[in-house]
Scaffold this active site. Sequence first.
Site, PDB file in Angstrom:
ATOM      1  N   SER A   9      47.449  41.165  32.508  1.00 39.10           N
ATOM      2  CA  SER A   9      47.646  41.060  33.956  1.00 39.10           C
ATOM      3  C   SER A   9      49.027  40.465  34.237  1.00 39.10           C
ATOM      4  O   SER A   9      49.319  39.335  33.816  1.00 39.10           O
ATOM      5  CB  SER A   9      46.584  40.159  34.580  1.00 39.10           C
ATOM      6  OG  SER A   9      47.016  39.780  35.885  1.00 39.10           O
ATOM      7  N   HIS A  34      47.539  45.612  33.987  1.00 42.24           N
ATOM      8  CA  HIS A  34      46.671  45.242  35.113  1.00 42.24           C
ATOM      9  C   HIS A  34      47.527  44.601  36.214  1.00 42.24           C
ATOM     10  O   HIS A  34      48.306  43.679  35.956  1.00 42.24           O
ATOM     11  CB  HIS A  34      45.608  44.265  34.612  1.00 42.24           C
ATOM     12  CG  HIS A  34      44.548  43.921  35.605  1.00 42.24           C
ATOM     13  ND1 HIS A  34      43.493  44.756  35.900  1.00 42.24           N
ATOM     14  CD2 HIS A  34      44.363  42.804  36.368  1.00 42.24           C
ATOM     15  CE1 HIS A  34      42.701  44.171  36.786  1.00 42.24           C
ATOM     16  NE2 HIS A  34      43.210  42.980  37.108  1.00 42.24           N
ATOM     17  N   ASP A  36      47.410  42.835  39.862  1.00 48.39           N
ATOM     18  CA  ASP A  36      46.530  42.125  40.794  1.00 48.39           C
ATOM     19  C   ASP A  36      47.179  42.014  42.173  1.00 48.39           C
ATOM     20  O   ASP A  36      48.158  41.282  42.345  1.00 48.39           O
ATOM     21  CB  ASP A  36      46.255  40.718  40.267  1.00 48.39           C
ATOM     22  CG  ASP A  36      45.261  40.724  39.119  1.00 48.39           C
ATOM     23  OD1 ASP A  36      44.154  41.272  39.298  1.00 48.39           O
ATOM     24  OD2 ASP A  36      45.598  40.186  38.044  1.00 48.39           O
ATOM     25  N   MET A  38      46.856  40.794  46.007  1.00 45.76           N
ATOM     26  CA  MET A  38      46.121  39.822  46.840  1.00 45.76           C
ATOM     27  C   MET A  38      46.782  39.722  48.201  1.00 45.76           C
ATOM     28  O   MET A  38      48.012  39.709  48.293  1.00 45.76           O
ATOM     29  CB  MET A  38      46.163  38.444  46.182  1.00 45.76           C
ATOM     30  CG  MET A  38      45.647  38.435  44.772  1.00 45.76           C
ATOM     31  SD  MET A  38      45.755  36.769  44.103  1.00 45.76           S
ATOM     32  CE  MET A  38      45.161  37.064  42.447  1.00 45.76           C
ATOM     33  N   HIS A  67      44.177  46.368  40.726  1.00 50.53           N
ATOM     34  CA  HIS A  67      42.993  45.641  41.196  1.00 50.53           C
ATOM     35  C   HIS A  67      43.290  45.146  42.606  1.00 50.53           C
ATOM     36  O   HIS A  67      44.082  44.208  42.775  1.00 50.53           O
ATOM     37  CB  HIS A  67      42.715  44.494  40.215  1.00 50.53           C
ATOM     38  CG  HIS A  67      41.596  43.578  40.605  1.00 50.53           C
ATOM     39  ND1 HIS A  67      41.380  42.368  39.973  1.00 50.53           N
ATOM     40  CD2 HIS A  67      40.619  43.677  41.544  1.00 50.53           C
ATOM     41  CE1 HIS A  67      40.326  41.772  40.510  1.00 50.53           C
ATOM     42  NE2 HIS A  67      39.851  42.540  41.470  1.00 50.53           N
ATOM     43  N   MET A  69      42.554  43.174  45.712  1.00 44.53           N
ATOM     44  CA  MET A  69      41.793  42.093  46.338  1.00 44.53           C
ATOM     45  C   MET A  69      42.290  41.998  47.771  1.00 44.53           C
ATOM     46  O   MET A  69      42.970  41.032  48.162  1.00 44.53           O
ATOM     47  CB  MET A  69      42.029  40.787  45.547  1.00 44.53           C
ATOM     48  CG  MET A  69      41.338  40.798  44.194  1.00 44.53           C
ATOM     49  SD  MET A  69      41.955  39.530  43.065  1.00 44.53           S
ATOM     50  CE  MET A  69      43.324  40.414  42.322  1.00 44.53           C
ATOM     51  N   MET A 138      33.900  40.652  37.287  1.00 44.56           N
ATOM     52  CA  MET A 138      34.780  39.475  37.433  1.00 44.56           C
ATOM     53  C   MET A 138      34.102  38.288  36.758  1.00 44.56           C
ATOM     54  O   MET A 138      32.949  37.971  37.054  1.00 44.56           O
ATOM     55  CB  MET A 138      35.025  39.154  38.906  1.00 44.56           C
ATOM     56  CG  MET A 138      35.917  40.130  39.663  1.00 44.56           C
ATOM     57  SD  MET A 138      37.566  40.351  38.971  1.00 44.56           S
ATOM     58  CE  MET A 138      38.227  38.679  39.014  1.00 44.56           C
ATOM     59  N   ASP A 176      37.418  40.576  33.657  1.00 39.50           N
ATOM     60  CA  ASP A 176      38.665  40.013  34.192  1.00 39.50           C
ATOM     61  C   ASP A 176      38.425  38.567  34.606  1.00 39.50           C
ATOM     62  O   ASP A 176      37.597  38.294  35.480  1.00 39.50           O
ATOM     63  CB  ASP A 176      39.079  40.850  35.411  1.00 39.50           C
ATOM     64  CG  ASP A 176      40.396  40.406  36.039  1.00 39.50           C
ATOM     65  OD1 ASP A 176      41.052  39.511  35.492  1.00 39.50           O
ATOM     66  OD2 ASP A 176      40.742  40.989  37.093  1.00 39.50           O
TER      67      ASP A 176
END
Length: 221
Positions: A9, A34, A36, A38, A67, A69, A138, A176
């Site tokens: 990540s 990966h 992330d 947010m 991913h 979020m 998760m 993850d």
Amino acid sequence: MSQVLIAPSILSADFASLGDQVREAEAGGADWIHVDVMDGHFVPRISFGEPIVRALRPVTELPLDVHLMIEPVDPHLRAFAAAGADSITIHVEATPDPARTLQAIRDLGVRPGLTLRPGTPAWALWPYLDLAEVVLVMTVEPGRGGQAFMPDMLPRIEQVAERLNALDGQRWLQVDGGLSPATIGPAVDAGAQVVVAGSAVFGDSGGVATAIDRLRGAALG
Ligand code: DX5
Ligand code: ZN
């Protein structure tokens, strides 16, 4: 036993030299990268958006595993697909209609993924498993790197593995959060096939390649 994929990540990478960090991960044997995302709303912090995916696309041939979020999520799918995402994983909590969102991802030519917060019951996934090619359990509360692995998610990994095994097609069970040489073994034994690791890869003073080797070694027990 089947091979375990390692997905570093970039949340824990050095953003000032992100391209080099991703090249290092690829050279060190990473399988997916990966990413992330947010939004400061679905989770408290803001990380980055699709410009990072676009910037990394020419840097690596590895799949960019995004991913999200973020909430709402539907208005942003097209931008992440256009930026070069290979998979897009959405939270079951972040869309009023997970089936429609997963189908929209597939229609964009991207591999659809589905995940949930640790506090959301696993059965929230069951109606949509067939539409997801990546199912992410998760193992920390989403929102930041460097947290402790939640061992009480191990039975959930087993439950999801059992259900995915009963379905057709190539599907990936991903984990993850808090994955390290100490925790990867139990996660893989429970059925994890793709292991996300942020701080364990980019925070290791021995370097990215060594960290990936250590994870792989520990996964094989
Ligand atoms: C947490 C993110 C993770 C995070 C993992 O919200 O989804 O991908 O980067 O970081 P570590 O491996 O440090 O727990
Ligand atoms: Zn993640």
